[in-house]
Design an enzyme around this catalytic site. Structure first.
Site, PDB file in Angstrom:
ATOM      1  N   GLY A  60       0.846  -1.183   0.000  1.00 16.65           N
ATOM      2  CA  GLY A  60       0.000   0.000   0.000  1.00 16.65           C
ATOM      3  C   GLY A  60       0.879   1.231   0.000  1.00 16.65           C
ATOM      4  CD  GLN A 208      -2.988  -7.339  -3.460  1.00 19.32           C
ATOM      5  OE1 GLN A 208      -3.708  -8.046  -4.177  1.00 19.32           O
ATOM      6  NE2 GLN A 208      -1.923  -6.718  -3.926  1.00 19.32           N
ATOM      7  CG  ASP A 249      -0.087   1.920  -5.596  1.00 12.54           C
ATOM      8  OD1 ASP A 249       0.677   1.533  -4.696  1.00 12.54           O
ATOM      9  OD2 ASP A 249      -1.207   1.419  -5.807  1.00 12.54           O
ATOM     10  CE  LYS A 260      -1.769  -4.202  -6.311  1.00 10.04           C
ATOM     11  NZ  LYS A 260      -0.337  -4.586  -6.472  1.00 10.04           N
TER      12      LYS A 260
END
Length: 358
Positions: A60, A208, A249, A260
Site C-alpha cells: 500500500g 489483497q 499508488d 492495482k
C-alpha cells in the site's frame, strides 16, 4: 491491540496496527500471513525493512512511505559513521529503499523528505541528527493517519444513502498508517449510516481484496460481499453497485491514476454503466513531475504469483507469464479524486495543482 497498535483512535474511527517504531525497531504486521495469522515482524535494521517492502509483508503506497521513512531512521541510528562517511551511508540506505517498489510515489516522496531533514541537520551530526530523522519519520506516520481520516470524511460526502460500494485491492488501514484511503471513505460513510453493502474484488493474483479488505471490514461489522474480479461487470449491469471507490499508488499531473492491476477495467465498466468512479489518496500520491500515466513505471512481479497459490502450482510448467502489478486509468474515467485538502474534479491539471499548492 497488536504490538504496534496505537493507544486510541482520537475520535476518528478504528485504527488497525500497520507499522510503528517500538523500542528501537520497526514493527509491522506481516500482511502475507493474513487473514489466517496475525503475526508481527520486528525489523532490526534497514535491510529487513527494505525486504519487508519488496516482499509485500507491508504494502500500500502510504504504508510503504511510512515504512521506508522509519527504515531510514533505523539505518542511520545503527551506523556509527559521522561526517562524510555518514553521508555515504545515508545515501546507500536511501538507494536500497528506493529500489524496493518502483510504482508507488509515496516511497520516493518519503525518501526525499528524509533527505531534506538529513541535509538540514547534517552539520550537527551525532545523536541530534539521528533523533531529528526519527522525529521526521514519526511525523510522516502521524500526518498520514490524520490525512486518511480527513479523506474518509470528505469522501463520505460523495456517497449516497444505502449505498452499495465496489472497491478493489486493499486501500484500507493496512495500506496506510491507519484508517485507509478508499476504505477510509467507506469507514466514514458507514459511521454515517450510508453503507448498505461493500463489494470487495478478490484482486488477483495476490488476493489483497479477499485476504485483507474482507478481513478489515469484517472486523468492524461493515456488510461485505467478496466477489471474483471478473464478476464486477455483471454486478454493475444488474444494478448492484452505486459507486466505485479505489485508492492510488501514483496520480499524474493530468489526473491519470496508477493503481492495482484491474482498476482500469473497473473504471471502463463504471463509465459504461453510468456509475461514479472515485479515487481516494493523500496529496503525497499526486506526482506533478509526472505529466501523464504514460510516464509511470509499472512494476512487473514474479511469475509465481500467477502460476501458484498457497505454494501449489496451478498452471502448467513452462507457460509464459506476465504479472504487471499495476495499471493506469486515464483521467477521463475518473469522476473525482479525494485527498485530505479537498476534492479534485476535471480539469485535473488545474485542480490537482491547486490542491498540491495547498
Amino acid at each position: 491491540m497488536g504490538p504496534c497498535g496505537r493507544s486510541g483512535d482520537g475520535g476518528g474511527g478504528p485504527v488497525i496496527p500497520t507499522v510503528a517504531w517500538q523500542d528501537g525497531v520497526v514493527v509491522m504486521i506481516d500482511q502475507r500471513r493474513l487473514p489466517g495469522e496475525e503475526v508481527y515482524l520486528r525489523c532490526r535494521d534497514h535491510h529487513e525493512v527494505a525486504a519487508a517492502i519488496r516482499d509485500m509483508a507491508i504494502r500500500g503506497a502510504p504504508a510503504i512511505g511510512v515504512a521506508a521513512a522509519l527504515g531510514i531512521a533505523l539505518g542511520v541510528r545503527n551506523t556509527q559513521a559521522e561526517g562524510d562517511a555518514l553521508g555515504a551511508a545515508f545515501d546507500g540506505i536511501c538507494r536500497e529503499m528506493a529500489a524496493t517498489r518502483p510504482t508507488a510515489v509515496n516511497l520516493f516522496w518519503a525518501i526525499d523528505r528524509m533527505r531534506r531533514r538529513f541535509e538540514a541537520g547534517r552539520a550537527q551530526g551525532g545523536p541530534a541528527l539521528r533523533e531529528a530523522l526519527l522525529r521526521e519519520a514519526l511525523a510522516i506516520e502521524d500526518e498520514d493517519l490524520a490525512a486518511c481520516r480527513r479523506i474518509g470524511d470528505l469522501g463520505a460526502e460523495l456517497i449516497p444513502l444505502a449505498a452499495r460500494v465496489l472497491t478493489h485491492c486493499n486501500a484500507g488501514a493496512l495500506a496506510t498508517a491507519g484508517y485507509g484511503t478508499a476504505l477510509g471513505v467507506i469507514r466514514s460513510a458507514a459511521r454515517q449510516g450510508k453503507i448498505k453493502n461493500v463489494l470487495a474484488d478478490e484482486t488477483r493474483p495476490y488476493l489483497q481484496g479477499a485476504r485483507l479488505t474482507a478481513w478489515e471490514l469484517g472486523r468492524e461489522g461493515i456488510p461485505t460481499t467478496l466477489i471474483a474480479d471478473n464478476m464486477a461487470g455483471h454486478m454493475m449491469a444488474t444494478g448492484e453497485v452505486d459507486a466505485v471507490v479505489v485508492g492510488a499508488d501514483r496520480i499524474a499531473a493530468n489526473g491519470d491514476v496508477a493503481n492495482k492491476i484491474g482498476t482500469y477495467t473497473l473504471a471502463v465498466l463504471a463509465r459504461e454503466n453510468g456509475l461514479p468512479f472515485y479515487v481516494a489518496a493523500p496529496v503525497s500520491t499526486i506526482d506533478l513531475r509526472t505529466p501523464s500515466g504514460d510516464a509511470i513505471a509499472i512494476e512487473e512481479r514474479a511469475p509465481e504469483e500467477v502460476t501458484h497459490h498457497g505454494g501449489r502450482r496451478l498452471a502448467p510448467e513452462g507457460v509464459a507469464v506476465r504479472n504487471p502489478a499495476f495499471d493506469v486509468t486515464p483521467h477521463r474515467y475518473v469522476t473525482a479524486i479525494v485527498c485530505e485538502r479537498g476534492v479534485a474534479r476535471a480539469p485535473y491539471s488545474e485542480s490537482l495543482a491547486r490542491l498540491v499548492a495547498g
